[in-house]
Scaffold this active site. Structure first.
Site, short mmCIF file in Angstrom:
data_model
loop_
_atom_site.label_atom_id
_atom_site.label_comp_id
_atom_site.label_asym_id
_atom_site.label_seq_id
_atom_site.Cartn_x
_atom_site.Cartn_y
_atom_site.Cartn_z
N CYS B 14 41.59 43.41 40.64
CA CYS B 14 42.56 43.04 41.67
C CYS B 14 42.42 41.59 42.06
O CYS B 14 41.43 40.95 41.75
CB CYS B 14 42.29 43.88 42.91
N CYS B 15 43.40 41.09 42.77
CA CYS B 15 43.35 39.78 43.40
C CYS B 15 42.09 39.71 44.26
O CYS B 15 41.82 40.67 44.97
CB CYS B 15 44.58 39.58 44.26
N PRO B 16 41.29 38.66 44.27
CA PRO B 16 41.43 37.36 43.60
C PRO B 16 40.65 37.25 42.29
O PRO B 16 40.44 36.14 41.83
CB PRO B 16 40.82 36.42 44.63
#
Lengths: 179, 75
Positions: B14-16
């Site tokens: 997932c982000c980041p």
């Protein structure tokens, strides 16, 4: 201003896991976008850099580093050891600001992060370090809260500075956040 | 499609994380080399394009295959 290099500072003040995690998300985000980022830690924010220790060994055990140059030992009290012992769990057992549920919250939160492929707080700290973000701890933490600077999860030594250095860093930066 | 000098797979994170992985890969590359990144995060393409815009890099191509996106970046 003569130099146009973009800079950012992120200060972690809160010892809640969710807030600290997002401070690291912001800092690593800035660093990976190519912006020079510095991180500052003060008060409970420094808890996310601590290595996991036991309650009793922190309360009565001998400190690893002994008195440092940033610490005056003549006016130390037992209260400092108590505060240290109460926050000795390390990065992954910090409480969450919402739905803490007497310690069940962090475990659920960590499970969710693992499930979704998001790094947890401890991995985030190491990743921020890998991206070259320098960490600085406020001197009050080391002196008044008896922080042991030799017992941190970071691989590089962490600088201990005062508010004057923070002013210099944040005046140079285009973005400052305190979480 | 150019041949990539380095490939990074960021599927399942997932982000980041995609940004961090891309930046770590870019850090040990020379100017002019091509980096190929594959990711399946919903905002993956957007984030990588933002990164390239901020650091002055060029996006050569973006191929969509369902949720997966393969992007090529010139350093």
């Amino acid at each position: 201003m003569s130099d146009t290099k973009k800079r950012a500072t992120v200060m972690v003040l809160s010892g809640d896991m969710d807030k600290a995690l997002f401070a690291f998300v912001i800092a690593t985000g800035y660093a990976s976008m190519g912006i020079e980022t510095k991180m500052w830690f003060s008060l409970w924010g420094a808890n996310c850099l601590k290595r996991k220790r036991g309650f009793w060994s922190t309360l009565f055990g001998r400190r690893k580093d002994g008195p440092t140059e940033f610490r005056r030992t003549e006016n130390d009290t037992l209260v400092q050891n108590m505060i240290e012992a109460m926050s000795a769990g390390g990065a992954n057992s910090l409480p969450t600001s919402q739905l803490n549920m007497l310690g069940a919250g962090p475990k659920i939160f960590n499970y969710l992060l693992k499930r979704k492929g998001i790094p947890n707080l401890e991995q985030m700290v190491l990743m921020a370090e890998e991206l070259g973000i320098p960490f600085t701890i406020c001197q009050i933490c080391v002196d008044a809260l008896a922080l042991d600077t030799s017992d941190l999860i970071t691989t590089r030594p962490v600088a201990v500075k005062g508010v004057s250095q923070y002013v210099k860093d944040s005046m140079d930066a285009h973005y400052n956040v305190i979480l | 499609m150019e041949t990539a000098d380095k490939e990074v797979d960021v599927c399942g994170v997932c982000c980041p994380m995609p940004l961090i992985k891309v930046r770590t890969a870019l850090n040990d590359m020379q100017p002019g080399q091509v980096l190929s990144v594959i990711g399946d995060d919903p905002i993956f393409e957007e984030s990588v394009r933002d990164l390239c815009e901020t650091s002055g890099l060029q996006v050569l191509s973006a191929e969509h295959d369902g949720r997966r996106v393969k992007m090529q970046i010139k350093t």
